[in-house]
Design an enzyme around this catalytic site. Structure first.
Site, PDB file in Angstrom:
ATOM      1  N   THR A 115     -31.460   3.326  -7.474  1.00 32.57           N
ATOM      2  CA  THR A 115     -31.225   3.457  -6.033  1.00 32.57           C
ATOM      3  C   THR A 115     -29.765   3.246  -5.646  1.00 32.57           C
ATOM      4  O   THR A 115     -29.404   3.452  -4.477  1.00 32.57           O
ATOM      5  CB  THR A 115     -32.079   2.448  -5.249  1.00 32.57           C
ATOM      6  OG1 THR A 115     -31.773   1.128  -5.696  1.00 32.57           O
ATOM      7  CG2 THR A 115     -33.561   2.733  -5.427  1.00 32.57           C
ATOM      8  N   LYS A 116     -28.923   2.844  -6.596  1.00 33.63           N
ATOM      9  CA  LYS A 116     -27.525   2.565  -6.267  1.00 33.63           C
ATOM     10  C   LYS A 116     -26.738   3.872  -6.109  1.00 33.63           C
ATOM     11  O   LYS A 116     -27.274   4.970  -6.205  1.00 33.63           O
ATOM     12  CB  LYS A 116     -26.906   1.673  -7.343  1.00 33.63           C
ATOM     13  CG  LYS A 116     -27.556   0.302  -7.479  1.00 33.63           C
ATOM     14  CD  LYS A 116     -27.495  -0.486  -6.187  1.00 33.63           C
ATOM     15  CE  LYS A 116     -27.765  -1.980  -6.358  1.00 33.63           C
ATOM     16  NZ  LYS A 116     -29.057  -2.313  -6.931  1.00 33.63           N
ATOM     17  N   ASN A 117     -25.424   3.734  -5.883  1.00 34.67           N
ATOM     18  CA  ASN A 117     -24.611   4.898  -5.543  1.00 34.67           C
ATOM     19  C   ASN A 117     -24.357   5.825  -6.724  1.00 34.67           C
ATOM     20  O   ASN A 117     -23.897   6.955  -6.534  1.00 34.67           O
ATOM     21  CB  ASN A 117     -23.295   4.449  -4.922  1.00 34.67           C
ATOM     22  CG  ASN A 117     -23.518   3.798  -3.562  1.00 34.67           C
ATOM     23  OD1 ASN A 117     -24.641   3.726  -3.078  1.00 34.67           O
ATOM     24  ND2 ASN A 117     -22.462   3.327  -2.949  1.00 34.67           N
TER      25      ASN A 117
END
Length: 385
Positions: A181-183
């Site tokens: 879910t991170k960048n």
């Protein structure tokens, strides 16, 4: 209609091909893709060196170990973060001192840090909540010239800037997370960056079980060509070549990821600006956030109601985060609710709306419609698939 998640990865055929190429190479664990990924990451940290590790929690553990955190030390942490920012220091024997956050950005409050710092403070850990950098110059000033180290938990903020300086160059140690879910993602993964080459070397050694192979450092250098030694204990937190290959491919698109997130944030801001009962996230003029989250505040004690209605409508909203000192593991150590009123008040209102690069404009409008309906006491039922 499928549930919209609050975050998700973006994987393309280029990513798949990069991983397949690594699988077909001679290296699966520690090989050329690790070195390449670390070099690529340094292009985003202003040239500050990086050590890739197996996940974001490992990055924190490695960074604290590199800083020499141990029994008798204190580590200052904001409560508005994932529990690992604190628990990884506890694992090394440290005492956690919670300091409250600032209004508007909900990042670590420099005044609270100044009040909490003692002669035993080894590290102050700032968290770039939602991708908005903490006020690092003010935090450094709050340390008053002591030898306390400043750590940036940048799990949310790779690619962000603070006063035109990149995240990764702002603190003595910086940690990153590459969870889906991170960048950007390496599936599981993380990294430690340090402006101090000695700290970076300690981090590299700790993530590799503490092994020493450099002949000039060996205690018994004439044992044989196979010889290696452990001078300080470490753990196996290595990130394999296969996942570093994915990370390198993802980094090539990070500019695009950040641009789309910023576009979606601007659209949310405009759509929600005049909606009664909700406040949009604040930001400071000196920051260019990376926007991992879009955290709104639901007013009038209605967060739980709005959360439930939006989930029923097929919108995967989330709450980030339970204040760390509220977790039973910390409550059992004597930490009390009420100690950090700004963070605790924010938690009572916070709701994270879906935000990820592949979120379509139409799906974002669906989120806004569901939020508006929930605030009116209605639930928009998702259409049948």
């Amino acid at each position: 209609m499928a549930m919209l998640p609050y975050g998700r990865q973006s994987v393309t055929e280029d990513d798949v091909e990069a991983v397949v190429a690594a699988l077909r190479s001679d290296w699966l664990t520690t090989g050329p893709q690790v070195d390449g990924f670390e070099a690529d990451l340094a292009e985003w940290t202003g040239g500050v060196g990086c050590a890739a590790v197996s996940n974001g929690t490992a990055a924190l553990h490695v960074a604290y170990a590199a800083a020499g955190v141990g029994p008798g030390d204190e580590v200052i942490v904001p409560p508005m973060t994932f529990v690992a920012t604190a628990s990884s220091a506890v694992a090394l024997g440290a005492k956690i001192v919670f300091a409250d956050v600032e209004e508007e950005t909900f990042t670590l409050d420099p005044a609270a840090v100044a009040a909490a710092t003692t002669s035993r403070t080894r590290v102050v850990s700032a968290v770039d909540y939602a991708g908005h950098p903490a006020d690092y110059d003010a935090l450094r000033a709050a340390l008053g010239g002591s030898d306390t180290l400043l750590l940036a938990d940048a799990a949310h903020s790779i690619g962000a800037t603070y006063r035109e300086r990149p995240v990764g160059s702002l603190a003595d140690l910086t940690t990153f997370s590459f969870f889906p879910t991170k960048n950007l993602t390496t599936a599981e993964g993380g990294a430690v960056a340090s402006t101090d080459p000695r700290l970076l070397e300690r981090a590299r050694r700790f993530r590799n079980i503490g092994l020493v192979r450099d002949r000039d450092e060996l205690r018994w250098p004439d044992e044989g060509g196979w010889h290696q030694e452990v001078h300080e204990f470490g753990l196996n937190y290595r990130l394999p070549d296969v996942l570093c290959a994915l990370g390198r491919s993802q980094l090539r698109r990070l500019d695009g990821f950040l641009a789309r997130r910023a576009e979606l944030v601007a659209r949310y801001d405009e759509a929600l600006n005049d909606l009664p009962g909700v406040l949009t996230p604040g930001r400071r003029s000196w920051a260019r956030p990376a926007w991992h989250l879009y955290p709104v505040r639901i007013l009038d004690g209605r967060r739980r109601e709005v959360y439930d209605r939006m989930r029923e409508a097929g919108i995967g909203v989330q709450v980030n985060y339970i204040p760390v000192h509220w977790h039973p593991a910390f409550a059992d150590l004597g930490y009390q609710r009420g100690a950090c009123p700004v963070a605790e008040s924010f938690y009572a209102q916070e709701l994270s709306l879906p935000l990820y690069p592949t979120l379509s404009d139409a799906d974002q409008e669906r989120v806004v419609d569901a939020l508006a309906a929930a605030l009116r006491g209605r639930t928009v039922r998702p259409a049948a698939a």
